[in-house]
Design a protein around this motif. Sequence first.
Motif, PDB file in Angstrom:
ATOM      1  N   PHE A 115       2.816  -5.196  -4.804  1.00 33.57           N
ATOM      2  CA  PHE A 115       3.552  -3.974  -5.127  1.00 33.57           C
ATOM      3  C   PHE A 115       3.109  -3.296  -6.416  1.00 33.57           C
ATOM      4  O   PHE A 115       3.532  -2.181  -6.687  1.00 33.57           O
ATOM      5  CB  PHE A 115       5.056  -4.282  -5.225  1.00 33.57           C
ATOM      6  N   ALA A 116       2.278  -3.988  -7.215  1.00 28.51           N
ATOM      7  CA  ALA A 116       1.889  -3.472  -8.524  1.00 28.51           C
ATOM      8  C   ALA A 116       3.119  -3.058  -9.316  1.00 28.51           C
ATOM      9  O   ALA A 116       3.154  -2.024  -9.986  1.00 28.51           O
ATOM     10  CB  ALA A 116       0.921  -2.289  -8.371  1.00 28.51           C
ATOM     11  N   TRP A 137       0.829  -1.203   0.000  1.00 28.08           N
ATOM     12  CA  TRP A 137       0.000   0.000   0.000  1.00 28.08           C
ATOM     13  C   TRP A 137       0.862   1.251   0.000  1.00 28.08           C
ATOM     14  O   TRP A 137       0.576   2.231  -0.720  1.00 28.08           O
ATOM     15  CB  TRP A 137      -0.905  -0.009   1.236  1.00 28.08           C
ATOM     16  N   LEU A 138       1.953   1.234   0.781  1.00 30.55           N
ATOM     17  CA  LEU A 138       2.829   2.397   0.864  1.00 30.55           C
ATOM     18  C   LEU A 138       3.511   2.665  -0.472  1.00 30.55           C
ATOM     19  O   LEU A 138       3.656   3.812  -0.888  1.00 30.55           O
ATOM     20  CB  LEU A 138       3.876   2.163   1.962  1.00 30.55           C
ATOM     21  N   ALA A 139       3.936   1.581  -1.151  1.00 28.34           N
ATOM     22  CA  ALA A 139       4.579   1.743  -2.458  1.00 28.34           C
ATOM     23  C   ALA A 139       3.620   2.386  -3.455  1.00 28.34           C
ATOM     24  O   ALA A 139       4.019   3.238  -4.260  1.00 28.34           O
ATOM     25  CB  ALA A 139       5.058   0.390  -2.974  1.00 28.34           C
ATOM     26  N   ALA A 140       2.342   1.980  -3.394  1.00 27.87           N
ATOM     27  CA  ALA A 140       1.358   2.579  -4.292  1.00 27.87           C
ATOM     28  C   ALA A 140       1.081   4.032  -3.911  1.00 27.87           C
ATOM     29  O   ALA A 140       0.814   4.873  -4.785  1.00 27.87           O
ATOM     30  CB  ALA A 140       0.065   1.767  -4.257  1.00 27.87           C
ATOM     31  N   GLU A 197      -0.622  14.524  -2.555  1.00 28.71           N
ATOM     32  CA  GLU A 197       0.000  13.572  -3.477  1.00 28.71           C
ATOM     33  C   GLU A 197       1.265  14.184  -4.077  1.00 28.71           C
ATOM     34  O   GLU A 197       1.285  15.346  -4.480  1.00 28.71           O
ATOM     35  CB  GLU A 197      -0.973  13.224  -4.604  1.00 28.71           C
ATOM     36  N   GLY A 198       2.322  13.380  -4.109  1.00 26.49           N
ATOM     37  CA  GLY A 198       3.564  13.819  -4.739  1.00 26.49           C
ATOM     38  C   GLY A 198       4.532  14.532  -3.830  1.00 26.49           C
ATOM     39  O   GLY A 198       5.675  14.801  -4.234  1.00 26.49           O
ATOM     40  N   ASP A 199       4.140  14.857  -2.595  1.00 28.67           N
ATOM     41  CA  ASP A 199       5.047  15.515  -1.647  1.00 28.67           C
ATOM     42  C   ASP A 199       5.814  14.437  -0.880  1.00 28.67           C
ATOM     43  O   ASP A 199       5.385  13.957   0.168  1.00 28.67           O
ATOM     44  CB  ASP A 199       4.264  16.401  -0.684  1.00 28.67           C
ATOM     45  N   GLY A 242      13.035  -2.222  -0.911  1.00 25.78           N
ATOM     46  CA  GLY A 242      11.710  -1.990  -0.368  1.00 25.78           C
ATOM     47  C   GLY A 242      10.676  -2.993  -0.839  1.00 25.78           C
ATOM     48  O   GLY A 242       9.579  -3.053  -0.284  1.00 25.78           O
ATOM     49  N   MET A 243      11.010  -3.794  -1.862  1.00 29.77           N
ATOM     50  CA  MET A 243      10.054  -4.758  -2.403  1.00 29.77           C
ATOM     51  C   MET A 243      10.633  -6.178  -2.458  1.00 29.77           C
ATOM     52  O   MET A 243      10.112  -7.100  -1.813  1.00 29.77           O
ATOM     53  CB  MET A 243       9.595  -4.313  -3.797  1.00 29.77           C
ATOM     54  N   ALA A 244      11.701  -6.364  -3.227  1.00 27.92           N
ATOM     55  CA  ALA A 244      12.221  -7.721  -3.432  1.00 27.92           C
ATOM     56  C   ALA A 244      12.780  -8.331  -2.143  1.00 27.92           C
ATOM     57  O   ALA A 244      12.474  -9.492  -1.814  1.00 27.92           O
ATOM     58  CB  ALA A 244      13.301  -7.712  -4.517  1.00 27.92           C
TER      59      ALA A 244
END
Length: 434
Positions: free
Chosen positions: A344-345, A29-32, A176-178, A274-276
């Motif tokens: 992670f989409a 969710w955080l990555a998105a 968004e974006g900050d 952060g993902m793999a």
Amino acid sequence: MGRRVLVNTALMTAAGLLMRCIAMGFQGWLAARIGAAGIGLYGLVMSVELLASTVAVSGIRFAVTRLVSEELGLGRGRGVSAAMSRAALYALFFGALSMLALTYFAESVGFLWIGDARTVKPLRILAWGLPCIALSSVLSGYFTAAARTWKPSLVHLIEQCAAVMLVARLLSAVPEGDIELACAAVCAGVTGADILSCALMLAFYAGDRRRHGSGEGESVRLTARLLETALPLAVSAYARSALSTLEHLLVPRGLKKSGLGADAALAGYGTIHGMAMPAIGFPSCLLAALAENVIPELTTRQVRGEREAIRREVCSLLVLSAAFALASAAALYALAPLIADGLFASPESARYIRLLCPLVPFMYLDTVVDGCLKGLGRQVWSMAVNILDAALGVILVYTLLPIGALGAYVGIIYFNELMNLALSAAGLRRALRA
């Protein structure tokens, strides 16, 4: 393995699986929400926080586990409270020192070390949680030695749920974006959860401390024994953590030198770390719990002189761990696309999950071997290996990343993990022969 180890491992594994599920879902969710670049920036902030928390803890968690295990193994319940008082003062001193240092130097670290002014505010927010992290480490070490690991497991579960709720609430107010405000919001949620965790741990300890009675025999050299265990670990941990932090800070810079843009470098770093890496580490909670619980078990057997029982226990532990690690690697390889898309989409993260899957058995075994080394009092060897690992990581990242970019970084991860396991296993073999 003894019944106590199995029961506590089962409890910690159940809690660990639940927490890993929450963490993985939250990470997705955080990555998105903040993007791969935001995850990369947050990862850099947390790499500095790792160094600060290492100073705050300064080896006290394992020192408490070993000291309390020794006192309980020799039937000296009176020494437990005395050891805990000394450990709490030690932790509060280093926790406060770390908090003041990170607060004062946050600007220098953000501008000069990380090279990104957006990290200054998050670092100052994280500093407030450092004394709580230090004190929680003391209490967690006590509960591990006393074979009541369900208490810190429950607290950590509550802490994680609180962190998720706090971060979600704070992020809802961020535009968004900050990326800077988003990173600060995440750090504020994490810090609030650290404070809550410390308060709950203290409440559990207050109700538990009278369970040991006074016992027989007089505890001797408690302060000296605490410092003899904690300080060498602290110095070693400082060196390793500083080198590890430096390595993480060098990765985006090395990627930029290879030709990637600033945000692309952060995104590449965020995809791997952060993902793999969280994905391939997900099943390891079973072995992490086993390594944690085997420390007091081996320490107790060691002070009683049960050498043959130690050898049998370690051998069976390694065989079971290897089988579990191989099965986990196969499952992760097969499920990589599902994990990448569902959590992670990010189709790119599936590629790195599969690239790192062959490393899983070695990473998992290294966790168990380190736990055995600590249980047998060979923690200094374990830390020396980790320092060498981190030093080589810095050198290789500095020299190879500008040439090979992310491919070179994956190769560095492989080299360091394999070397670490080989040296740790050699140390364990010597410890079992002693």
